[in-house]
Motif scaffolding. Sequence first.
Motif, PDB file in Angstrom:
ATOM      1  N   PHE A 140     -55.713  33.819  -7.654  1.00 17.93           N
ATOM      2  CA  PHE A 140     -55.484  32.795  -8.667  1.00 17.93           C
ATOM      3  C   PHE A 140     -54.296  33.220  -9.521  1.00 17.93           C
ATOM      4  O   PHE A 140     -54.255  34.341 -10.023  1.00 17.93           O
ATOM      5  N   THR A 141     -53.302  32.337  -9.670  1.00 16.49           N
ATOM      6  CA  THR A 141     -52.168  32.626 -10.551  1.00 16.49           C
ATOM      7  C   THR A 141     -51.987  31.470 -11.517  1.00 16.49           C
ATOM      8  O   THR A 141     -52.219  30.301 -11.178  1.00 16.49           O
ATOM      9  N   ARG A 142     -51.567  31.794 -12.715  1.00 11.50           N
ATOM     10  CA  ARG A 142     -51.430  30.781 -13.765  1.00 11.50           C
ATOM     11  C   ARG A 142     -50.368  29.739 -13.393  1.00 11.50           C
ATOM     12  O   ARG A 142     -50.556  28.541 -13.597  1.00 11.50           O
ATOM     13  N   ALA A 143     -49.273  30.214 -12.850  1.00 16.85           N
ATOM     14  CA  ALA A 143     -48.202  29.270 -12.515  1.00 16.85           C
ATOM     15  C   ALA A 143     -48.653  28.277 -11.457  1.00 16.85           C
ATOM     16  O   ALA A 143     -48.403  27.066 -11.566  1.00 16.85           O
ATOM     17  N   LYS A 144     -49.327  28.777 -10.425  1.00 20.05           N
ATOM     18  CA  LYS A 144     -49.732  27.915  -9.310  1.00 20.05           C
ATOM     19  C   LYS A 144     -50.926  27.043  -9.662  1.00 20.05           C
ATOM     20  O   LYS A 144     -50.961  25.847  -9.334  1.00 20.05           O
ATOM     21  N   ASN A 145     -51.928  27.607 -10.332  1.00 19.35           N
ATOM     22  CA  ASN A 145     -53.195  26.908 -10.515  1.00 19.35           C
ATOM     23  C   ASN A 145     -53.338  26.207 -11.864  1.00 19.35           C
ATOM     24  O   ASN A 145     -54.186  25.326 -12.001  1.00 19.35           O
ATOM     25  N   CYS A 146     -52.526  26.610 -12.848  1.00 19.28           N
ATOM     26  CA  CYS A 146     -52.601  25.963 -14.159  1.00 19.28           C
ATOM     27  C   CYS A 146     -51.351  25.146 -14.467  1.00 19.28           C
ATOM     28  O   CYS A 146     -51.349  24.325 -15.391  1.00 19.28           O
ATOM     29  N   GLY A 147     -50.278  25.434 -13.734  1.00 16.35           N
ATOM     30  CA  GLY A 147     -49.050  24.688 -13.932  1.00 16.35           C
ATOM     31  C   GLY A 147     -48.285  25.062 -15.178  1.00 16.35           C
ATOM     32  O   GLY A 147     -47.432  24.293 -15.631  1.00 16.35           O
ATOM     33  N   PHE A 188     -60.355  26.562  -4.320  1.00 12.29           N
ATOM     34  CA  PHE A 188     -59.379  25.781  -5.083  1.00 12.29           C
ATOM     35  C   PHE A 188     -59.500  24.287  -4.785  1.00 12.29           C
ATOM     36  O   PHE A 188     -59.259  23.442  -5.660  1.00 12.29           O
ATOM     37  N   GLU A 189     -59.887  23.938  -3.524  1.00 14.81           N
ATOM     38  CA  GLU A 189     -60.012  22.535  -3.161  1.00 14.81           C
ATOM     39  C   GLU A 189     -61.397  21.979  -3.507  1.00 14.81           C
ATOM     40  O   GLU A 189     -61.523  20.877  -4.056  1.00 14.81           O
ATOM     41  N   ARG A 190     -62.457  22.756  -3.200  1.00 17.31           N
ATOM     42  CA  ARG A 190     -63.822  22.231  -3.338  1.00 17.31           C
ATOM     43  C   ARG A 190     -64.444  22.536  -4.697  1.00 17.31           C
ATOM     44  O   ARG A 190     -65.403  21.864  -5.102  1.00 17.31           O
ATOM     45  N   TRP A 191     -63.929  23.541  -5.378  1.00 16.17           N
ATOM     46  CA  TRP A 191     -64.475  23.913  -6.689  1.00 16.17           C
ATOM     47  C   TRP A 191     -63.331  24.012  -7.712  1.00 16.17           C
ATOM     48  O   TRP A 191     -63.089  25.061  -8.307  1.00 16.17           O
ATOM     49  N   PRO A 192     -62.598  22.954  -7.931  1.00 23.66           N
ATOM     50  CA  PRO A 192     -61.450  23.020  -8.848  1.00 23.66           C
ATOM     51  C   PRO A 192     -61.861  23.366 -10.274  1.00 23.66           C
ATOM     52  O   PRO A 192     -61.033  23.841 -11.056  1.00 23.66           O
ATOM     53  N   GLU A 193     -63.120  23.141 -10.608  1.00 22.40           N
ATOM     54  CA  GLU A 193     -63.575  23.463 -11.961  1.00 22.40           C
ATOM     55  C   GLU A 193     -63.470  24.953 -12.254  1.00 22.40           C
ATOM     56  O   GLU A 193     -63.302  25.354 -13.415  1.00 22.40           O
ATOM     57  N   ILE A 194     -63.573  25.784 -11.228  1.00 19.12           N
ATOM     58  CA  ILE A 194     -63.489  27.225 -11.438  1.00 19.12           C
ATOM     59  C   ILE A 194     -62.093  27.595 -11.927  1.00 19.12           C
ATOM     60  O   ILE A 194     -61.926  28.328 -12.916  1.00 19.12           O
ATOM     61  N   MET A 221     -66.687  28.745 -19.160  1.00 20.48           N
ATOM     62  CA  MET A 221     -67.892  27.945 -18.969  1.00 20.48           C
ATOM     63  C   MET A 221     -68.011  26.792 -19.966  1.00 20.48           C
ATOM     64  O   MET A 221     -68.925  25.986 -19.863  1.00 20.48           O
ATOM     65  N   GLU A 222     -67.123  26.725 -20.954  1.00 20.28           N
ATOM     66  CA  GLU A 222     -67.209  25.658 -21.952  1.00 20.28           C
ATOM     67  C   GLU A 222     -67.035  24.295 -21.285  1.00 20.28           C
ATOM     68  O   GLU A 222     -66.024  24.033 -20.631  1.00 20.28           O
ATOM     69  N   ASN A 223     -68.043  23.440 -21.465  1.00 20.88           N
ATOM     70  CA  ASN A 223     -68.020  22.092 -20.871  1.00 20.88           C
ATOM     71  C   ASN A 223     -67.715  22.150 -19.375  1.00 20.88           C
ATOM     72  O   ASN A 223     -67.017  21.293 -18.825  1.00 20.88           O
ATOM     73  N   ASN A 224     -68.244  23.169 -18.731  1.00 25.64           N
ATOM     74  CA  ASN A 224     -67.908  23.394 -17.320  1.00 25.64           C
ATOM     75  C   ASN A 224     -69.133  23.947 -16.590  1.00 25.64           C
ATOM     76  O   ASN A 224     -69.172  25.110 -16.194  1.00 25.64           O
ATOM     77  N   PRO A 225     -70.168  23.122 -16.379  1.00 22.20           N
ATOM     78  CA  PRO A 225     -71.420  23.620 -15.788  1.00 22.20           C
ATOM     79  C   PRO A 225     -71.266  24.144 -14.361  1.00 22.20           C
ATOM     80  O   PRO A 225     -72.064  24.951 -13.911  1.00 22.20           O
ATOM     81  N   ARG A 226     -70.234  23.734 -13.652  1.00 23.94           N
ATOM     82  CA  ARG A 226     -70.095  24.195 -12.269  1.00 23.94           C
ATOM     83  C   ARG A 226     -69.766  25.682 -12.189  1.00 23.94           C
ATOM     84  O   ARG A 226     -69.972  26.304 -11.155  1.00 23.94           O
ATOM     85  N   VAL A 227     -69.247  26.245 -13.280  1.00 25.03           N
ATOM     86  CA  VAL A 227     -69.004  27.689 -13.273  1.00 25.03           C
ATOM     87  C   VAL A 227     -70.328  28.430 -13.194  1.00 25.03           C
ATOM     88  O   VAL A 227     -70.468  29.415 -12.443  1.00 25.03           O
TER      89      VAL A 227
END
Length: 834
Positions: A710-717, A751-757, A798-804
Amino acid sequence: MKQIRVIILIICSLLCLKAGAADIYVAVNGSDNNPGSKEKPLATLHSAIRKARELRRLQDESIKGGIKIHVGKGVYQLHEPLVLRPEDSGTKDSPTEIIGADRVVLSGGVQIGGWKKPAHAIQGLPKEAIGKVWVTDVPNFDGSDLQFRQLWVNGNKATRAKNYNGALMGRILSWDNQKQTCRIPLQKNIDLAHIKGMEMLIHQWWAIANLRVKSVKVVGQSAELSFMQPESRIQSEHPWPAPWISDKTGNSAFYLTNAIQFLNEPGEWFEDLINHKLYYWPRASENMLHAEVIAPAIENLVKIEGTIDQPISFIAFRNISFEHSTWLRPSKQGHVPHQAGMYMLDAYKLDKAGTPDKASLENQAWVGRPASAIEVSYASQTTFENCRFLHLASTGLDLKKGTSDNVVKGNLFKDIGGAAVLTGTFSDEATEVHLPYNPSDKREICTNDRIENNFITDVTNEDWGAVGIGAGYVQGIRILHNEISDVAYSGISMGWGWTKSKNAMKNNTINGNKIHHYGKHMYDVAGIYTLSAQPASFITENVVDSIYKAPFAHLPEHWFYLYTDEGSSYFTIKNNWTPSQKYLQNANGPDNLWENNGPGVADSIKLKAGLTPAYRYLLQEKAPHSQRGINQAEDKSVVFELVFDDKNLPGDKVLEKFAEENNLLPGDIYKWNNRLVFYTSTLKVESLQQTLKRLNAKEIKLYDDLFYDFTRAKNCGDKPVAVWDNIILSASLVKDEKMQHEYLEYHKTQFERWPEISRGFCNAEFQRLVIFKKDRQLMLIISIPKGKKLDDLNPKTMENNPRVDEWNAIMKKYQEGIEGTKPGEVWVFFKPIE
């Protein structure tokens, strides 16, 4: 009293005016029967040196301010070296200076004319060359045919005819050490079995060898070559560097040379010593009726020869061009180098390893030193300034032994077969190369010489294992602000002996140099390379960049910007700019300090490296770069884990010292229980695989299987922050292989199936999160902004993110604690050393 003072001042002024230099003039239209005045100059430097010697012997009044030998414009052909001896020494107040006019050439070459198209068919000449080649008689030199290995046409080096055109080479099929033979593939239309005088060049690790072919036996589609002695025995008996056999990277490359059958493209030549003929296929731009064709005839152009008790001193050469030296040893005895162009006189592998200085040593070798155009021995305060060293067969300038306080400054070194500059002892011929050199008479040691602001380009173009600047056992050397480009191997090599033992070397400095476009042919290479213990020595503020992709390298990734090799000790390596930290520390000794090297070095240091402004005019002489690509190092993360017996875990002070010596930061090292983790770069793996053994761990594991990133540039933009802290954790996967596979599949598709992570990681300001796997064990690295705490950031995932929570619950069934964890403990935190 006032009048007396005035009179004294007038007398002193007159005396000072009277103490001018004696002037001796040399011109191409002069005569050695002349007195050497400006109006009636001498014809040769030999006579000018003799006249200067006589003036000193007679203590002539005219030389109180020194002697200046003025050499007029033109080419001065040498039939023997110009030799300066102790009797030619000047003094600080009365030096001898040899000063050239606009274009003064001391040439060891012979011009070759009389070219014509051959009147008859030439036996063995390839079809494509018929009607294209020109021929002339081999010149007579000193009563016999002139033998040579180089030829220059209109100032450009021609190619001795070889069986592969251009930069192409073949690959050997095998090497038989017992029979001392080599098998190579046959080429179409060339009958190797009936060629006499042929040579083989073979590429092996960090050196080439030139081998004279004795016989050729055709076996099916291959040819078996045997070789002349002594090179046949040495080549087959020595263990390093040796012919390379590899299915993965290819066998050693080679080409054959010196046969009329190979003369098949423009720019090639062949000397037929049996029939006394020289053949050449001109390039398109060359008219052989008017071309200047020069072959070298003598090995040494100038020899400055003092003795240990009577060194020669205060001699200067300025604005002289030294050109067209030869070197014939490969044609008469072969050439099998050990390293840096030093050829082996004897070499073999010990049946039982071990010498007094090194218990594991198996390699024994005794070496000789190649000839050089200019040789300097037992000399001090000599100067070579604003000179040109061009079209030379072997070494350009060699400060061999017993030199001190000499200056090599502002010179051009270009089109040289071997090294541009050598200095210091590289083992005496009677001494095995791995034995430390530390003579009882310190006057033998080359001390306090300066090599500064020279431009070195297109050197090592025949002996590919030679170097730009090579220093053996030296003290106080200063290698400063040189620019080195287009060399076949390393730019600067300093040190000899492969030993951690204290020796003659100390107080050496390599500073402010610019080295680029190196490693054209040979690897196990660096821009700057060192050997052995050299206390109080510094490698600082250099720029090393642009290493070529060498097409026949045995190990294509085995190249470096900086390389401290066996025994290198007591160095400070600091503030050197390189595109990445691709360095190697191989079997180093103690007390090296690595600090602030790599792409983060200040721009001001980068801009100052290389020639200082007053000498940058030399850059107009740069040789064209090869069209080969430039290597780019791939810098990826890896983890080393060391497992210790509880009592052997090193303390923080030991680890801080280890980091200092091995190009690491203390913050790269983490510990938990009886384990250490080094979070580092793939560029440092080769060094650390060796040096980590010093810490005496019972197990060393490399984690280079990065399966989640996971990288900030790639996954957070968005852009990551500049400075991070790394949090390192470890756990194991359960033993069930099916569950291990499921775990990896989850991460492959997360990254595709659990984007909430990923969204949670972005919210928590994670800069990067990676997971490595080694067998069942996992290494998790979480990078967060420096100064922040994981305990504060992690809840944001985990804030407002139950899938985590859902993800974490699933992951728990796949994970368990590593050896040494408490019951119920899974992930353990490695803490940075303090």
